[in-house]
Design an enzyme around this catalytic site. Sequence first.
Site, PDB file in Angstrom:
ATOM      1  N   SER A 130       2.239  -4.079  -1.803  1.00 36.53           N
ATOM      2  CA  SER A 130       0.940  -3.914  -1.155  1.00 36.53           C
ATOM      3  C   SER A 130      -0.178  -3.895  -2.216  1.00 36.53           C
ATOM      4  CB  SER A 130       0.964  -2.650  -0.297  1.00 36.53           C
ATOM      5  OG  SER A 130      -0.122  -2.624   0.600  1.00 36.53           O
ATOM      6  N   ASP A 176       4.766  -9.990   7.919  1.00 33.98           N
ATOM      7  CA  ASP A 176       3.630  -9.167   7.492  1.00 33.98           C
ATOM      8  C   ASP A 176       2.373  -9.675   8.200  1.00 33.98           C
ATOM      9  OD1 ASP A 176       1.582  -7.821   6.021  1.00 33.98           O
ATOM     10  OD2 ASP A 176       2.890  -7.691   4.281  1.00 33.98           O
ATOM     11  N   HIS A 221       4.883  -5.483   7.267  1.00 32.46           N
ATOM     12  CA  HIS A 221       4.403  -5.068   5.945  1.00 32.46           C
ATOM     13  C   HIS A 221       5.342  -4.031   5.337  1.00 32.46           C
ATOM     14  CE1 HIS A 221       1.562  -4.524   2.735  1.00 32.46           C
ATOM     15  NE2 HIS A 221       1.417  -3.235   2.995  1.00 32.46           N
TER      16      HIS A 221
END
Length: 326
Positions: free
Chosen positions: A128, A271, A300
């Site tokens: 991330s 995602d 995600h």
Amino acid sequence: MDYEIFELGDYTLQSGTVLNNAFLAYKTYGTLNAEKNNVILYPTALGDTHRSNEWLIGEGMALDPNKYFIVVPNLLGNGLSSSPSNSETPLDKNSFPLITIYDNVRMQHHLMTYKLGIKKIALVTGWSLGAMQTFEWGAAYPDMVQRIAPFNGTAKTWPHAYAFFEGVKAPLEADASTGLRAVGRIYAGWGFSHAFYRKGCYKELGYYSLDEFITGFWEQNFLTLDPYNLLTMFRTGQHADISNNSLYNGDFNKALHCIKAQACIMPGATDLYFTHDDNKFEVDHMPNARLHPIDSIWGHFAGRGIHQPDITFINDALNHLLSIKQ
């Protein structure tokens, strides 16, 4: 305290604002060898601390502290490194300055070179916002970084992800004291995929209804955070771009092309905001990169270390990348 502090003094940020008494919190795992060539850098993601990264560190794992010296710097704004919650007026709360991914990486570079005496990094990896820092390292210090493996993150915040950040910022900008619960509920629709919810995969995490998952997992995750710290990290993510600096002056394709490292780019196939297509564009403009999607319906959070098949996939990819001789 299970981490160390690197003091940077009064530090001029990319914006020109001086961050008084700036510091990075970091933790190391393993031992730096005599040649100083066994270094792995593993930056943290939004809302995470070094402890959040430990699922990928351990004996027998790709990030094995018996083989590597692993450095985990904490993201500015996360409450351990310089943040609104540990800053004094006039830089506390919502007056805390904009911190960019480039600011984080420059400070980490000071840590690695001046504090730890490291000149080469075998691997930079992260999830991330940690992935965004990974890309930034590859572009900002191409001669220092040998390999990069960002997962569930992009080299810049593309327009759809920018809109996502606008959405999660809004409740806190309206009322920081009451907005955290709303942030959790907004994230609930983004962190996992449609198929994850349709198949009730939240039951694997110990929640037996969707409502229980939204309140027990999502709301509680954000209710533990300081709202101004969270806003700082949202703003950091929203303004990410490896070319937005004096090195590349906004030339994104040039910044990608200048990443020399052997690169394994791992988008989550489902995602919703750091997408496969965005990563594909980036890989197509990088000289030594391959796209290696995580085939998972965990969205995600395929990169969060909470689903064993995804953990195995990421760990195997890192093992393979580390086996490539430089």
